[in-house]
Design a protein around this motif. Structure first.
Motif, PDB file in Angstrom:
ATOM      1  N   SER A   9       0.196   5.275   0.974  1.00  0.00           N
ATOM      2  CA  SER A   9      -0.817   6.144   1.571  1.00  0.00           C
ATOM      3  C   SER A   9      -0.196   7.454   2.035  1.00  0.00           C
ATOM      4  CB  SER A   9      -1.507   5.445   2.747  1.00  0.00           C
ATOM      5  OG  SER A   9      -0.569   5.049   3.735  1.00  0.00           O
ATOM      6  N   HIS A  49      -5.026   9.909   0.711  1.00  0.00           N
ATOM      7  CA  HIS A  49      -4.900   9.025  -0.453  1.00  0.00           C
ATOM      8  C   HIS A  49      -4.413   7.665   0.016  1.00  0.00           C
ATOM      9  CE1 HIS A  49      -4.157   7.955  -4.700  1.00  0.00           C
ATOM     10  NE2 HIS A  49      -3.178   7.216  -4.193  1.00  0.00           N
ATOM     11  N   PHE A  50      -5.062   6.606  -0.476  1.00  0.00           N
ATOM     12  CA  PHE A  50      -4.647   5.231  -0.169  1.00  0.00           C
ATOM     13  C   PHE A  50      -4.862   4.379  -1.410  1.00  0.00           C
ATOM     14  CE2 PHE A  50      -5.440   0.846   0.922  1.00  0.00           C
ATOM     15  CZ  PHE A  50      -4.497   0.559   1.899  1.00  0.00           C
ATOM     16  N   GLU A  51      -3.842   3.622  -1.788  1.00  0.00           N
ATOM     17  CA  GLU A  51      -3.994   2.665  -2.878  1.00  0.00           C
ATOM     18  C   GLU A  51      -2.977   1.544  -2.716  1.00  0.00           C
ATOM     19  OE1 GLU A  51      -2.543   3.591  -6.896  1.00  0.00           O
ATOM     20  OE2 GLU A  51      -1.808   5.516  -6.114  1.00  0.00           O
ATOM     21  N   GLU A  52      -3.308   0.395  -3.270  1.00  0.00           N
ATOM     22  CA  GLU A  52      -2.357  -0.706  -3.338  1.00  0.00           C
ATOM     23  C   GLU A  52      -1.715  -0.673  -4.714  1.00  0.00           C
ATOM     24  OE1 GLU A  52      -3.615  -4.547  -1.899  1.00  0.00           O
ATOM     25  OE2 GLU A  52      -5.162  -3.619  -0.632  1.00  0.00           O
ATOM     26  N   CYS A  53      -0.404  -0.466  -4.748  1.00  0.00           N
ATOM     27  CA  CYS A  53       0.309  -0.321  -6.024  1.00  0.00           C
ATOM     28  C   CYS A  53       1.716  -0.892  -5.873  1.00  0.00           C
ATOM     29  CB  CYS A  53       0.348   1.132  -6.471  1.00  0.00           C
ATOM     30  SG  CYS A  53       1.002   2.278  -5.226  1.00  0.00           S
ATOM     31  N   LEU A  82       2.056  12.487  -5.818  1.00  0.00           N
ATOM     32  CA  LEU A  82       0.915  12.498  -4.898  1.00  0.00           C
ATOM     33  C   LEU A  82       1.089  13.547  -3.807  1.00  0.00           C
ATOM     34  CD1 LEU A  82       0.180   8.679  -4.606  1.00  0.00           C
ATOM     35  CD2 LEU A  82      -1.404  10.432  -5.444  1.00  0.00           C
ATOM     36  N   ALA A  87       0.829  -1.206   0.000  1.00  0.00           N
ATOM     37  CA  ALA A  87       0.000   0.000   0.000  1.00  0.00           C
ATOM     38  C   ALA A  87       0.864   1.257   0.000  1.00  0.00           C
ATOM     39  CB  ALA A  87      -0.912   0.006   1.219  1.00  0.00           C
ATOM     40  N   HIS A 137       5.716   2.610  -5.893  1.00  0.00           N
ATOM     41  CA  HIS A 137       5.762   3.670  -4.888  1.00  0.00           C
ATOM     42  C   HIS A 137       6.716   4.802  -5.263  1.00  0.00           C
ATOM     43  CE1 HIS A 137       3.976   0.257  -2.975  1.00  0.00           C
ATOM     44  NE2 HIS A 137       3.855   0.830  -1.795  1.00  0.00           N
ATOM     45  N   LYS A 176       5.215   7.115  -7.834  1.00  0.00           N
ATOM     46  CA  LYS A 176       3.953   7.787  -7.520  1.00  0.00           C
ATOM     47  C   LYS A 176       4.008   8.744  -6.337  1.00  0.00           C
ATOM     48  CE  LYS A 176       0.535   4.615  -9.430  1.00  0.00           C
ATOM     49  NZ  LYS A 176      -0.817   4.083  -9.209  1.00  0.00           N
ATOM     50  N   ASP A 231      -2.168   2.304   6.895  1.00  0.00           N
ATOM     51  CA  ASP A 231      -2.708   3.484   6.221  1.00  0.00           C
ATOM     52  C   ASP A 231      -2.218   4.718   6.974  1.00  0.00           C
ATOM     53  OD1 ASP A 231      -4.233   5.592   5.244  1.00  0.00           O
ATOM     54  OD2 ASP A 231      -6.109   4.461   5.205  1.00  0.00           O
TER      55      ASP A 231
END
Length: 232
Positions: A19, A31-35, A46, A17, A39, A42, A191
């Motif tokens: 975040s 903002h939270f995403e699994e990517c 962000l 994740a 990292h 991004k 998170d």
């Protein structure tokens, strides 16, 4: 807790994740995403996106928080390095928060649970594990120490509470002998949004560090990490 709201950015890239959370002038941007493995590409865009949404500059902030691990060796380094770089640029203090502690805090804030057993899948047949309990400041605090261990080596003394994290998803039978622990599958990864209480407390009590003092918390040593295929 700090009576005056503080302005801060917090970020974590320690696991799959990514975040971030920005608190500025009473507004929160999250903002939270699994990517996995994205990292480094991004995270800075962000940061810029959240600052733009808040009409805020880095030097308008009071402090920066970061996920200090445990987690992916590379991910933990990204979290620490980005936080250090941003803090150096604007001469801001830092607060490091454990990834396991974030999950414990999230569990308490969302469910009211006061005893939380956190585990992140550490690969190589192991988990990062820690037990947290609620204190008088409404913070989830570490009981004992954070560990990396085989799930079948886990020994708990009269445990009771909730279990969260990818460790229990990967090893669902690890808690079979502990009937007073309930697994919450809704919370699996840390998170940064749940660093807020710890950053607020640390800043109010002058428990911040300088960028030069910021340290990762690997738990597993770097020699072991180098044995993992495809990892640094």
């Amino acid at each position: 807790m700090n009576a005056t709201p503080i302005n801060f950015l917090a970020l974590d890239a320690s696991t799959e994740a990514l975040s971030l959370v920005l608190n500025y002038n009473g507004q929160t941007f999250h903002h939270f995403e699994e990517c996995p493995q994205q990292h480094s590409q991004k995270i800075l865009p962000l940061v810029d996106e959240l600052l733009s949404k808040a009409n805020c500059r880095l030097n308008d902030l009071d402090v920066i928080g970061f996920g200090q691990g445990p987690g992916s060796f590379t991910g933990v380094r990204i979290s620490v390095a980005i936080a250090q770089g941003l803090a150096y640029a604007c001469k801001l203090p830092l607060v490091g928060v454990s990834t396991l502690q974030m999950m414990a805090q999230q569990t308490h804030q969302q469910t009211g649970d006061k005893s939380v057993y956190c585990a992140i899948d550490a690969r190589m047949g192991e988990i990062y594990f820690a037990h947290y309990m609620l204190n008088d400041e409404s913070l989830m605090v570490l009981q004992g120490e954070e560990q990396v261990l085989k799930p079948d080596a886990l020994i708990l003394d009269n445990p009771e509470g909730t279990a969260v994290g990818t460790g229990w998803k990967t090893y669902p039978n690890a808690l079979d002998n502990y009937t007073n622990i309930t697994i919450n599958n809704a919370i699996t990864l840390p998170d940064a949004g749940f660093m807020v209480a710890h950053i607020d407390y640390a800043f109010a009590n002058q428990h911040t560090v300088s960028p030069a003092q910021a340290q990762p918390k690997y738990v597993r040593d770097t020699v072991t990490w180098k044995k993992l295929p495809g990892r640094e």
